[in-house]
Design a protein around this motif. Structure first.
Motif, PDB file in Angstrom:
ATOM      1  N   ASP A 302       0.834  -1.207   0.000  1.00  0.00           N
ATOM      2  CA  ASP A 302       0.000   0.000   0.000  1.00  0.00           C
ATOM      3  C   ASP A 302       0.871   1.261   0.000  1.00  0.00           C
ATOM      4  OD1 ASP A 302      -2.351  -1.354  -0.119  1.00  0.00           O
ATOM      5  OD2 ASP A 302      -2.825  -1.206   2.015  1.00  0.00           O
ATOM      6  N   ARG A 303       1.951   1.224   0.800  1.00  0.00           N
ATOM      7  CA  ARG A 303       2.842   2.407   0.848  1.00  0.00           C
ATOM      8  C   ARG A 303       3.452   2.677  -0.526  1.00  0.00           C
ATOM      9  NH1 ARG A 303       7.509   2.645   5.197  1.00  0.00           N
ATOM     10  NH2 ARG A 303       8.041   4.473   3.983  1.00  0.00           N
ATOM     11  N   ARG A 306       0.879   3.878  -3.122  1.00  0.00           N
ATOM     12  CA  ARG A 306       0.550   5.290  -2.905  1.00  0.00           C
ATOM     13  C   ARG A 306       1.600   6.186  -3.590  1.00  0.00           C
ATOM     14  NH1 ARG A 306      -2.821   7.992   1.069  1.00  0.00           N
ATOM     15  NH2 ARG A 306      -2.496  10.177   0.588  1.00  0.00           N
ATOM     16  N   GLU A 310       0.789   8.763  -6.624  1.00  0.00           N
ATOM     17  CA  GLU A 310       1.115  10.202  -6.519  1.00  0.00           C
ATOM     18  C   GLU A 310       1.995  10.623  -7.692  1.00  0.00           C
ATOM     19  OE1 GLU A 310      -0.016  12.460  -4.623  1.00  0.00           O
ATOM     20  OE2 GLU A 310      -0.561  11.646  -2.661  1.00  0.00           O
ATOM     21  N   ALA A 355      -5.633   3.410  -2.865  1.00  0.00           N
ATOM     22  CA  ALA A 355      -4.629   4.488  -2.905  1.00  0.00           C
ATOM     23  C   ALA A 355      -5.099   5.598  -3.834  1.00  0.00           C
ATOM     24  CB  ALA A 355      -3.288   3.936  -3.370  1.00  0.00           C
ATOM     25  N   ALA A 358      -7.758   7.515  -2.164  1.00  0.00           N
ATOM     26  CA  ALA A 358      -7.229   8.358  -1.082  1.00  0.00           C
ATOM     27  C   ALA A 358      -6.612   9.644  -1.649  1.00  0.00           C
ATOM     28  CB  ALA A 358      -6.183   7.582  -0.290  1.00  0.00           C
ATOM     29  N   CYS A 359      -6.104   9.553  -2.873  1.00  0.00           N
ATOM     30  CA  CYS A 359      -5.456  10.732  -3.468  1.00  0.00           C
ATOM     31  C   CYS A 359      -6.464  11.603  -4.219  1.00  0.00           C
ATOM     32  CB  CYS A 359      -4.355  10.320  -4.442  1.00  0.00           C
ATOM     33  SG  CYS A 359      -3.011   9.451  -3.664  1.00  0.00           S
TER      34      CYS A 359
END
Ligand code: ADP
Ligand SMILES: Nc1ccn([C@@H]2O[C@H](COP(=O)(O)O)[C@@H](O)[C@H]2O)c(=O)n1
Ligand code: MG
Length: 479
Positions: A302-303, A306, A310, A355, A358-359
């Motif tokens: 997940d990190r 993300r 981005e 992700a 979330a962005c």
């Protein structure tokens, strides 16, 4: 199952799967055989050789540290482990100025540890030439005579990797600027002094007293004044030098990744690999480890996802926008692209949806499922896409780009739906070179954003070193 009911079942599954709390999708029972985006659906095209590229720049590594810290030892280890690449070593020692007869008479007063003891202009010229692909003649220095050999040189040819090693290679900013990676070998002063006494008495024709005297008068003060202050420029500090196999392994992996990326990014300007840092390499190390727990696999995936998302968003077009800040001043910035959607290639691509959500608040997400129909290489594609997709920029999601066959099918479908090729950004965590060739040759104006390019596909078309079946590992269906 008849064609129509299959499509309805998929529609139902996709509907169910698009909720915000979705965390897994099992197609077993719905379809006659499971579909994985990274598995080959048809025989992949033969692996293409990477075309040679004249714009390729070598990777320059600077290795610094105090005398006898183990610089040469660490360089030798790196060279040995990078055996499949052309690597050359350039020693700063080779650029020591020869002493004049006057200086030779008073050699005990000569400071070999001061930056002025080196011909830095000549060193710069040499590394610049190597970076441009030219071969150079490097002087040979004699530590016993304190002179350069007047009639012989060492020919150094242009290579993939240039290692520049020496006590003061980080001192001059111009030399530092030529480096892609800077390593400082950090070894205790007492260990270094002991090694120096042994080496200089055995190899450099000195006696113990002269070594100790030179050390106290010049070597130690110059270490404090010039070498130690340059440690701050290092990207990596290796404690204990050559004993530190873990650090050397990490560095070699990093260089390998960089070299692979250099080639492909030069060939395909629309391929973007997010800046490799040791944080990112650390996350890759964890998710590629077959023994990692499921929880940690999901957490670190997940990190990384993300970060890729981005980065991908950074490739969208923007318009200028001005706002008034609480101080009453005007800030001129940019406005996000509004016409956007995500499309995940079911099932592993769905791991990237959260992700993206979330962005991009409220982003629409469509799905494409590519399903192999029997063993004859026939493909069935099911899709659920926003109706106005042709007006949107599309972030296509799939964590692994392997052969490129599934990706090409999905991209074909998006283009058929009216999405311009240049409006598609394909996001993934790892790409195989074969997949990049396959997609980029067919769709040269699409952008690919990935976090690492792996070595190759194996005979089973799996990415090597890879990370296995991403969807199974992420959604916990691998045991
Ligand atoms: N890890 C180590 N353990 C024992 N001896 C070492 C180790 N690393 C280097 N040496 C020895 O110490 C001396 C200095 O090492 P070297 O790599 O030449 O240092 P530098 O290039 O920084 O001056 C050499 O004689 C080398 O064989
Ligand atoms: N004629 C010379 C030239 C250099 N030195 C010493 O060599 C050291 C640098 O080499 P390392 O392999 O130890 O990095 C430096 O500290 C000089 O003092 C010398 O003794 N004689
Ligand atoms: Mg050395």
């Amino acid at each position: 199952m008849p064609e129509e009911s299959k499509a309805m079942a998929i529609d139902y599954v996709m509907e169910k799967a698009s909720g915000p709390h979705f965390s897994g999708l099992r197609l077993d029972g719905l379809l006659s055989s499971s579909s994985a985006s990274s598995s080959p659906n048809a025989p992949p095209p033969p692996a293409l050789p990477v075309p040679s590229d004249s714009t390729k720049q070598p990777f320059v590594i600077g290795v610094s540290g105090g005398t006898a810290s183990g610089k040469t030892t660490v360089c030798d280890m790196i060279i040995q482990q990078l055996h499949d690449h052309r690597v050359v070593l350039v020693n700063q020692d080779s650029f020591y100025r020869g002493l004049t007869p006057e200086e030779l008479k008073r050699v005990h007063e000569y400071n070999f540890d001061h930056p002025d003891a080196f011909d830095t202009e000549q060193l710069l010229e040499c590394v610049e030439k190597l970076k441009c692909g030219q071969s150079v003649q490097v002087p040979i220095y004699d530590f016993k005579a304190h002179q350069r050999c007047s009639d012989s040189f060492r020919q150094v040819n242009a290579s993939d990797v240039i290692i520049l090693e020496g006590i003061l290679v980080f001192h001059d900013q111009r030399v530092r600027n030529l480096m892609n990676m800077k390593i400082f070998v950090d070894t205790d002063a007492d260990v270094r002094l002991a090694r120096r006494i042994r080496r200089d008495t055995v190899e450099r024709g000195r006696d113990v007293n002269s070594v100790l005297e030179q050390y106290a008068k010049f070597v130690k003060p110059a270490f404090d004044d010039f070498v130690l202050p340059s440690k701050k420029y290092a990207d990596v500090i290796i404690p204990r030098g050559g004993e530190n196999h873990v650090a050397v392994d990490l560095i070699v992996q990093h260089i390998r990744t960089k070299l692979g990326q250099h080639d492909l990014c030069n060939i395909y300007p629309n391929v973007y690999v997010i800046q490799s840092t040791f944080q990112i390499r650390g996350m890759h190390t964890l998710i590629r480890d077959r023994d990692i727990s499921k929880h940690d696999f999901v957490f670190y995936s997940d990190r990384l996802i993300r970060l890729v998302v981005e980065h991908g968003l950074g490739h969208l077009p923007f318009t200028e926008k001005q706002v008034v800040t609480p101080t009453g001043s005007v800030y001129t910035g940019v406005d996000f692209c509004k016409k956007l959607c995500g499309v995940s290639i079911v099932r592993s691509g769905e791991s990237m949806e959260n992700a993206l959500r979330a962005c991009c608040k409220g982003i629409k997400i469509g799905k494409i499922l590519i399903h192999r129909d029997g063993d004859n290489g026939k493909q069935l594609i099911y899709e659920k896409l926003p109706k106005d997709i042709s007006e949107r920029h599309v972030l296509l999601l799939d964590p692994v780009l392997a052969t490129g066959n599934s990706a090409n099918q999905a991209i074909d479908l998006l283009i058929q739906k009216g999405v311009p090729e240049s409006h598609i950004i394909f996001l993934n965590l790892i790409s195989a070179p074969e997949g990049i060739h396959c997609v980029c040759k067919r769709f040269p104006s699409l952008n690919i954003v990935t976090s690492e390019i792996d070595v190759a596909l194996n005979e089973e078309f799996r990415v090597i070193p890879g990370m296995g079946e991403f969807g199974d590992r992420y959604f916990g269906t691998d045991d």
